[in-house]
Design a protein around this motif. Structure first.
Motif, short mmCIF file in Angstrom:
data_model
loop_
_atom_site.label_atom_id
_atom_site.label_comp_id
_atom_site.label_asym_id
_atom_site.label_seq_id
_atom_site.Cartn_x
_atom_site.Cartn_y
_atom_site.Cartn_z
N PRO A 210 0.52 -1.40 0.06
CA PRO A 210 -0.07 -0.24 -0.16
C PRO A 210 1.07 0.80 0.13
O PRO A 210 0.35 2.01 -1.22
CB PRO A 210 -1.53 -0.06 1.11
CG PRO A 210 -1.09 -1.50 1.51
CD PRO A 210 0.39 -1.81 1.39
N LEU A 211 2.04 1.25 0.80
CA LEU A 211 2.86 2.34 0.66
C LEU A 211 3.06 2.73 -0.47
O LEU A 211 3.34 4.01 -0.83
CB LEU A 211 4.22 2.12 2.50
CG LEU A 211 3.41 2.14 2.93
CD1 LEU A 211 4.63 1.28 3.83
CD2 LEU A 211 3.05 3.35 4.09
N PHE A 214 1.10 3.92 -3.13
CA PHE A 214 0.51 4.90 -2.93
C PHE A 214 1.23 6.17 -3.21
O PHE A 214 1.42 7.05 -4.05
CB PHE A 214 0.71 5.60 -1.00
CG PHE A 214 -0.44 7.10 -0.50
CD1 PHE A 214 -1.22 6.96 -0.81
CD2 PHE A 214 1.24 7.77 -0.01
CE1 PHE A 214 -1.39 8.94 -0.28
CE2 PHE A 214 0.69 9.15 0.56
CZ PHE A 214 -0.19 9.57 0.15
N ILE A 379 -3.62 6.57 1.93
CA ILE A 379 -3.31 5.64 1.04
C ILE A 379 -4.87 4.80 0.78
O ILE A 379 -5.28 4.72 0.02
CB ILE A 379 -2.72 4.43 1.68
CG1 ILE A 379 -1.15 5.04 2.14
CG2 ILE A 379 -2.45 3.38 0.35
CD1 ILE A 379 -0.74 3.61 2.79
N ALA A 434 -4.88 -1.63 3.00
CA ALA A 434 -4.68 -0.54 3.61
C ALA A 434 -6.05 0.37 5.03
O ALA A 434 -5.64 0.21 5.53
CB ALA A 434 -4.88 0.61 2.78
#
Length: 502
Positions: A210-211, A214, A379, A434
């Protein structure tokens, strides 16, 4: 070939206030300022050496197909509003309204609930102490938020200089950090990173995806201001290609540098990057403290410019959605006749950012934990918008086959759909992780200590996350219902030419 232009009378009227002031280099700097999120480098690096491996994997398997899809779409459909217009053309206004809202709301949530926190923490640590929860803390964050808003309110020909300068300083800061890291390594040696340190794991995949998504999303965001570009059809595809390459280098190299100099157990979401900076700046000897203070000021300016870039971009998209009858009638759909900016949406963004900052301040936990929770919220809203935007871009390829495409991905429509499917699957996984962290880990039999990972209880996290998403959806439904009168006031036929070719 004609582009589909404003389909409501209000949108057609407001488009007349747009001022063409963005050249190719302006677009590139605006996108670099917005998309390259230096503040997440520490959070991402906390997953260790496999962060670098997964970043490289996603750069190849996600960023490449995603960049190709939106380079083609952004060059072909160049009306102000970007993703909102594309989604409306593909799936209709209701879906477009939801997509636009999730994209837009991410930015004030991120600016007020995370970036302002990173800025004050960095300032407090390296420039001048700011007591957490004090009046100075609140004032710092409020000033941070409203500087970003003000830059979006002034005319684009003036407001663009804040994100443009920020983009240049961002790349310069990261380059300088890499050079100093090399000098430090030659003098003191690097962390002993064996090949196995970079081995990818399922736990790392679920944690970092997810990071990274994003961080990699948003290269098409400049199209929100396409009506203010001098030559979007040619400039957008080139800007997407160049900014994505700059972004890949701006993530891969600093992440590797952080891992080389900072022990893994000392990397935090807020302090990870500057922990590495503080370590390598010891090469400056007695001047290290001054160099750190200067770098911290530059870093805070970069964060302000990043927030400003997103406010400029996303507020225009939401204003066009409002002018098209998809968000609270016509009140938020007006551009200032002289400035050419959506002042009402700009002000709304500032208000939302302020409210989210105040809400985040009430959460219990460390600064690093708060940063992680708000980051997860941002996110989730951002990724959810792409679950609609990516299919929309793919559908435009087959729905409007005769549209002029200055850049066309050299694949068939089926190949284009495959590229979209790859992106969609990545984003679907990232969205689930997320919103519901830890669930897939439990499903696959992995250990997952929620409070140790997030610094808050699972109940607090989910209440904050699902509560935020619920409020956004409610806002969207009410906003769409209130836009009926605007939708009913259709622009003249000559102003609403459709890209349909029999």
């Amino acid at each position: 070939m004609d582009q589909p232009i404003a389909s409501t009378r209000l949108a057609h009227e407001q488009s007349q206030h747009l001022q063409k002031s963005l050249g190719r280099f302006d677009i590139l700097l605006l996108v670099v300022a917005a998309v390259i999120s230096v503040e997440v480098l520490g959070q991402v690096s906390g997953f260790g050496g496999e962060t670098f491996t997964w970043t490289l994997i996603l750069a190849v398997t996600f960023m490449v197909p995603y960049g190709l899809i939106f380079a083609e779409t952004g060059g072909a459909f160049t009306e102000e509003g970007g993703v909102y217009v594309w989604t409306k053309m593909a799936f209709g206004r209701v879906v477009a309204a939801i997509t636009s809202l999730f994209t837009w709301v991410t930015q004030p949530v991120w600016v007020g609930g995370a970036m302002a926190f990173v800025a004050v923490e960095t300032w407090s640590e390296y420039v001048g102490h700011v007591e957490a929860g004090s009046l100075s803390d609140y004032l710092f964050k409020l000033v941070f938020i409203w500087i970003t808003v003000t830059s979006a309110i002034v005319s684009l020909k003036h407001g663009k200089w804040l994100p443009s300068l920020g983009a240049i300083l961002k790349v310069a800061f990261l380059t300088f950090f890499l050079i100093v890291t090399m000098v430090y390594g030659l003098q003191h040696g690097f962390n002993g990173l064996e090949l196995g340190f970079f081995s990818p794991t399922l736990a790392g995949f679920l944690g970092v995806t997810p990071l990274l998504l994003f961080s990699f999303l948003g290269f098409e965001s400049g199209n929100s201001a396409a009506g203010e570009m001098k030559n979007p059809a040619k400039d957008v595809p080139i800007s997407v290609a160049r900014s994505s390459m700059i972004a890949a280098a701006s993530y891969l190299l600093p992440i590797l540098a952080i891992l080389l100099v900072v022990p893994l157990d000392q990397i935090t979401g807020i302090g990870g990057l500057f922990g590495a900076v503080a370590t390598v700046y010891t090469v400056f000897g007695p001047a290290a403290e001054v160099m750190l203070a200067i770098s911290a000021v530059v870093f805070c300016f970069v964060l302000v410019s990043q927030g400003a870039a997103w406010m400029i971009i996303s507020d225009r998209m939401q204003a066009m959605a409002a002018a098209d009858g998809s968000f609270f009638g016509g009140f938020f759909g007006r551009f200032h006749p002289k400035l050419g900016t959506p002042i009402r949406v700009n002000t709304l963004s500032g208000a939302v950012a302020t409210l989210f900052m105040l809400a985040a301040m009430q959460l219990s936990g460390t600064s690093s934990a708060l940063f992680g929770v708000v980051l997860a919220i941002a996110i989730s809203t951002f990724l959810l918008s792409y679950l609609l935007a990516v299919p929309a871009a793919v559908r435009l390829r087959s729905k409007y086959p005769l549209a002029d495409r200055p850049f066309r991905v050299p694949v068939s429509d089926t190949g284009f759909r495959i590229l979209g499917a790859i992106c969609f699957v990545w984003i679907l996984i990232g969205s689930w992780v997320a919103i519901f962290p830890g669930t897939l880990e439990v499903l696959f039999g992995l250990e997952y200590d929620f409070e140790a990972t997030w610094g808050v209880s699972q109940f607090t996290f989910e209440a904050f996350a699902l509560g935020t998403l619920g409020c956004i959806l409610a806002l969207g439904l009410v906003g769409y219902a209130r836009g009926k009168k605007v939708r009913d006031a259709v622009a003249p036929v000559s102003a609403t030419a459709e890209l349909i070719n029999d």
